[in-house]
Write an enzyme that holds these catalytic residues in place. Structure first.
Site, PDB file in Angstrom:
ATOM      1  N   ARG A 169       4.415   1.713 -74.495  1.00 53.55           N
ATOM      2  CA  ARG A 169       4.411   2.166 -74.151  1.00 53.55           C
ATOM      3  C   ARG A 169       3.481   3.756 -74.226  1.00 53.55           C
ATOM      4  O   ARG A 169       2.406   4.928 -74.017  1.00 53.55           O
ATOM      5  CB  ARG A 169       5.979   2.757 -73.043  1.00 53.55           C
TER       6      ARG A 169
ATOM      7  N   PRO B  65      11.505  -7.611 -76.994  1.00 53.21           N
ATOM      8  CA  PRO B  65      11.230  -6.895 -77.734  1.00 53.21           C
ATOM      9  C   PRO B  65       9.604  -6.423 -79.353  1.00 53.21           C
ATOM     10  O   PRO B  65       9.966  -7.599 -79.338  1.00 53.21           O
ATOM     11  CB  PRO B  65      12.966  -6.692 -78.724  1.00 53.21           C
TER      12      PRO B  65
ATOM     13  N   GLU C 219      19.941  -1.994 -62.614  1.00 55.45           N
ATOM     14  CA  GLU C 219      21.170  -1.389 -63.205  1.00 55.45           C
ATOM     15  C   GLU C 219      22.163  -0.274 -63.082  1.00 55.45           C
ATOM     16  O   GLU C 219      21.441   0.691 -62.927  1.00 55.45           O
ATOM     17  CB  GLU C 219      20.829  -0.820 -64.857  1.00 55.45           C
TER      18      GLU C 219
ATOM     19  N   SER D 198       9.302  -9.975 -70.744  1.00 57.67           N
ATOM     20  CA  SER D 198       9.229  -8.687 -72.067  1.00 57.67           C
ATOM     21  C   SER D 198      10.177  -9.531 -73.410  1.00 57.67           C
ATOM     22  O   SER D 198      10.897  -9.688 -72.964  1.00 57.67           O
ATOM     23  CB  SER D 198       9.063  -7.418 -72.192  1.00 57.67           C
TER      24      SER D 198
ATOM     25  N   ARG E 147       8.738   9.433 -60.074  1.00 58.24           N
ATOM     26  CA  ARG E 147       9.358   7.580 -60.345  1.00 58.24           C
ATOM     27  C   ARG E 147       9.598   6.789 -58.938  1.00 58.24           C
ATOM     28  O   ARG E 147       8.744   5.976 -59.116  1.00 58.24           O
ATOM     29  CB  ARG E 147      10.892   8.137 -60.024  1.00 58.24           C
TER      30      ARG E 147
ATOM     31  N   ILE F 296       5.006  -4.493 -72.782  1.00 62.66           N
ATOM     32  CA  ILE F 296       3.590  -3.352 -73.054  1.00 62.66           C
ATOM     33  C   ILE F 296       3.980  -2.890 -73.644  1.00 62.66           C
ATOM     34  O   ILE F 296       5.192  -1.698 -73.388  1.00 62.66           O
ATOM     35  CB  ILE F 296       3.136  -3.090 -71.373  1.00 62.66           C
TER      36      ILE F 296
ATOM     37  N   GLU G 259      11.373  -0.461 -67.838  1.00 66.28           N
ATOM     38  CA  GLU G 259      10.969   0.686 -68.357  1.00 66.28           C
ATOM     39  C   GLU G 259      10.172   0.998 -69.200  1.00 66.28           C
ATOM     40  O   GLU G 259      10.472   1.407 -70.672  1.00 66.28           O
ATOM     41  CB  GLU G 259      12.388   0.868 -69.383  1.00 66.28           C
TER      42      GLU G 259
END
Ligand SMILES: *[C@@H]1O[C@H](CO)[C@@H](O)[C@H](O)[C@H]1NC(C)=O
Ligand SMILES: *[C@@H]1O[C@H](CO)[C@@H](O)[C@H](O)[C@H]1NC(C)=O
Ligand SMILES: *[C@@H]1O[C@H](CO)[C@@H](O)[C@H](O)[C@H]1NC(C)=O
Ligand SMILES: *[C@@H]1O[C@H](CO)[C@@H](O)[C@H](O)[C@H]1NC(C)=O
Ligand SMILES: *[C@@H]1O[C@H](CO)[C@@H](O)[C@H](O)[C@H]1NC(C)=O
Ligand SMILES: *[C@@H]1O[C@H](CO)[C@@H](O)[C@H](O)[C@H]1NC(C)=O
Ligand SMILES: *[C@@H]1O[C@H](CO)[C@@H](O)[C@H](O)[C@H]1NC(C)=O
Ligand SMILES: *[C@@H]1O[C@H](CO)[C@@H](O)[C@H](O)[C@H]1NC(C)=O
Ligand SMILES: *[C@@H]1O[C@H](CO)[C@@H](O)[C@H](O)[C@H]1NC(C)=O
Ligand SMILES: *[C@@H]1O[C@H](CO)[C@@H](O)[C@H](O)[C@H]1NC(C)=O
Ligand SMILES: *[C@@H]1O[C@H](CO)[C@@H](O)[C@H](O)[C@H]1NC(C)=O
Length: 554
Positions: free
Chosen positions: A134, A127, A273, A125, A214, A132, A168
């Protein structure tokens, strides 16, 4: 420390010589673990490698904000060569690059890293409009083509460990209806890689969100909606962006929860991360825990955040500074502590590959008040159908700026609202990941969706030229079919032969041959105009926003 640069060509030659003697081992998935070619368990011992660029607006819930631009970290061999000795001091075996440009040459960086035994995890992806969204999720031709171009650029390197289809995208339980679009991306990217004979893993990097979604999101991305044991829509590799360990914590205090939540997880998992900064200095004692026998049954290592300076509202995540002229690297205490911790890890080499067995794909988690994702996935975006549709439309979006992303959301809102007042609706361009209803135009790119809405409005106004204007953003196509029924017939035929799921091919003009989609089940085509159902959504708002699932952290 100051590093002088050798020429990129010399570096590339040295790297390819080296790799021909000692090629980097291919990593594959066995059960819920990763293995190298010798059958040893492979643990990701990595670092995020993405120079910050552009403006990002940070807030408390999103310390980084979304960038508006990026620097491709794998396109400058001089810079990679400058950094390589530091990556080696850190003893990393993987880097993660968040934003790359498929038009650039990556040979020097990729070969240098490969020669040093360093794998790359590449996010597909980009910026702004390259991921996708959100706020208004879709899995559409523009994203599929972007992802495929990046895959075609990187899949030739022997050290690409995984491609991430998103980072995310879902950040709250009320956004879990975006998950079917992520899963459709996984399905199509896996099929594309398989068609190229590539076994590069397909992953997703998740926010460490609240427990009400989650693990369900993770289970959903790795489940089999067909209940047949197929992994065709399942991620190969799950990344969790986890910052739960701050300062000198303990397994019990920081990681016992996540270990237990994922104890039965079916695919390889790692921390995409880690490295909390709220209790400085960072001592990186979480490394010992992450690579310990306590956590190795679930986790295959992780990626420390971040090599390059990364300012956030929480503070500085970077572990080095680069001199203004770009020639030298300054390291700090964070860097030294991480190097020391990574130098000491010795994770268990168990289970062995045969004991790991095959990966199982369980059925998908049920929908609930806090988990909205339908197990009915959107179709494979079909370039041919969208291009075909475009030629039938009578009122076209003709932006007066190349930067149409900035206005397309606004115009869709206006267009859908006007269309609603005229008795139409935007159902055809909408996709709903909680009901599993996907309008036939929902996989087309935003400009074609907009032309579609403009055309419906224009037709609903009996082709009054004033209704095809939108403040100078629309133009009548005088040669397009002029009566409603032939426009409907033409549009319907564009979608009639499209299979809903097929193996995508490289987009036209990308250098690879593009062949048309195999035809199988016709999509449930509906007439262009005349459907007087209620407006789609609350107040017909279709927001193609600029929020994208990259570079965020919470
Ligand atoms: C990608 O690289 C091409 C070729 O240099 C350039 O024209 C384009 O602007 C770059 N895209 C981005 C987003 O940097
Ligand atoms: C989703 O929940 C967040 C808080 O968790 C809230 O800020 C946001 O407005 C909600 N979004 C929608 C579309 O309801
Ligand atoms: C971290 O905690 C452990 C055990 O509580 C202690 O032995 C160690 O010295 C501490 N390390 C640092 C850097 O504070
Ligand atoms: C590549 O990186 C070096 C070192 O930072 C820098 O001097 C050079 O300008 C960069 N080249 C390009 C094309 O950005
Ligand atoms: C990088 O520079 C910033 C600003 O001068 C400083 O706060 C930080 O400590 C430096 N980090 C390293 C690793 O040198
Ligand atoms: C793999 O591990 C299993 C279970 O521990 C053991 O029974 C088997 O002998 C091992 N196989 C090899 C090839 O080491
Ligand atoms: C993003 O929008 C720009 C125009 O604003 C366009 O040139 C580019 O192709 C778009 N990228 C994707 C992936 O849709
Ligand atoms: C495109 O427009 C947006 C919003 O106006 C702006 O933030 C962005 O910088 C523009 N991008 C380019 C490449 O001009
Ligand atoms: C196009 O639409 C945008 C967004 O509504 C508007 O700001 C702009 O003035 C319109 N006209 C032109 C020629 O861009
Ligand atoms: C206008 O319509 C004709 C006939 O359908 C089509 O061939 C042409 O490509 C369209 N023009 C544009 C700019 O889309
Ligand atoms: C999807 O459909 C449900 C049920 O009709 C509705 O409540 C929800 O708002 C829709 N979602 C979107 C994004 O329109």
């Amino acid at each position: 420390m100051r590093i002088t640069s050798r020429s990129v060509a010399a570096l590339a030659a040295a790297a390819s010589l080296f790799s021909s003697v000692h090629a980097i081992s291919k990593i594959s998935r066995g059960g819920r673990y990763l293995y190298d070619e010798s059958g040893n368990r492979f643990y990701i011992k990595g670092i995020a490698y993405q120079e910050m660029s552009g403006t990002s607006v940070a807030s408390a819930s999103n310390p980084f904000g979304e960038p508006t631009d990026y620097i491709d970290p794998l396109s400058n061999g001089t810079a990679c060569q400058r950094d390589l000795p530091f990556l080696q001091q850190l003893k990393v075996n993987a880097i993660r690059a968040y934003s790359v440009n498929s038009s650039l040459n990556h040979d020097a960086c990729m070969q240098a890293f490969s020669g040093a035994g360093i794998y790359a995890i590449i996010d597909l992806s980009l910026p702004v409009n390259g991921s996708i969204d959100r706020a208004s999720p879709a899995w559409s031709t523009n994203l599929l083509d972007l992802y495929i171009n990046t895959i075609d650029t990187f899949s030739k390197y022997d050290n690409v460990l995984a491609f991430n289809v998103g980072n995310e995208v879902v950040i709250a339980d009320n956004g879990t209806d975006a998950a079917p679009f992520i899963k459709a991306a996984v399905r199509d990217i896996k099929a594309y890689l398989a068609s190229k004979g590539s076994s590069i893993l397909v992953g997703y990097a998740s926010i460490d969100g609240s427990s009400d979604f989650r693990t369900e999101l993770a289970n959903y991305l790795s489940c089999d909606p067909s209940n047949s044991g197929s992994g065709s829509t399942a991620i190969d590799l799950y990344g969790l962006n986890n910052y739960e360990w701050c300062g000198n914590s303990t397994f019990q205090a920081s990681y016992a929860g996540v270990e237990s939540d994922f104890s039965n997880f079916n695919v390889p998992a790692y921390f995409s991360e880690f490295g909390c900064i709220t209790s400085p200095p960072r001592v990186w004692t979480e490394v010992a825990a992450l690579f310990s026998p306590e956590m190795s049954p679930v986790w295959s290592g992780g990626l420390a955040f971040s090599y390059f300076p990364d300012a956030s509202v929480q503070g500085q995540f970077g572990m080095v500074n680069i001199s203004v002229d770009g020639s030298s690297v300054m390291t700090g205490n964070d860097f030294n502590a991480l190097a020391s911790q990574y130098g000491q890890v010795n994770p268990p080499n168990t289970p062995n590959q045969s004991a790991a067995g095959n990966t199982n794909y369980p059925s998908c988690p049920a929908q609930s008040a806090t988990f909205l994702a339908s197990s009915s996935l959107p179709p494979t975006p079909n370039d041919q159908s969208c291009q075909c549709l475009d030629t039938t439309l009578s009122c076209l979006f003709t932006p007066q700026t190349d930067n149409y992303t900035a206005i397309v959301g606004d115009l869709l809102d206006t267009g859908c609202s006007l269309l609603g007042q005229a008795g139409g609706n935007c159902n055809d361009i909408a996709g709903n990941g909680s009901t599993g209803d996907y309008g036939r135009v929902s996989f087309c790119d935003p400009p074609i969706k907009l032309s579609f809405v403009f055309s419906e409005y224009y037709q609903a106004n009996n082709r009054n030229p004033q209704s095809c204007n939108f403040a100078g953003n629309a133009t009548v196509n005088n040669t397009a079919p002029s009566d409603v029924s032939s426009a409907n017939a033409a549009a319907t035929s564009c979608f009639a032969s499209a299979s809903s799921v097929f193996t995508p091919t490289a987009p036209a003009g990308s250098g690879s041959l593009s062949s048309s989609a195999s035809s199988k089940s016709p999509s449930g085509a509906v007439p262009l105009i005349g459907d007087v159902r209620a407006l789609w959504g609350m107040g017909a708002m279709v927001v193609v926003g600029v929020a994208s699932g990259v570079w965020t952290l919470a």
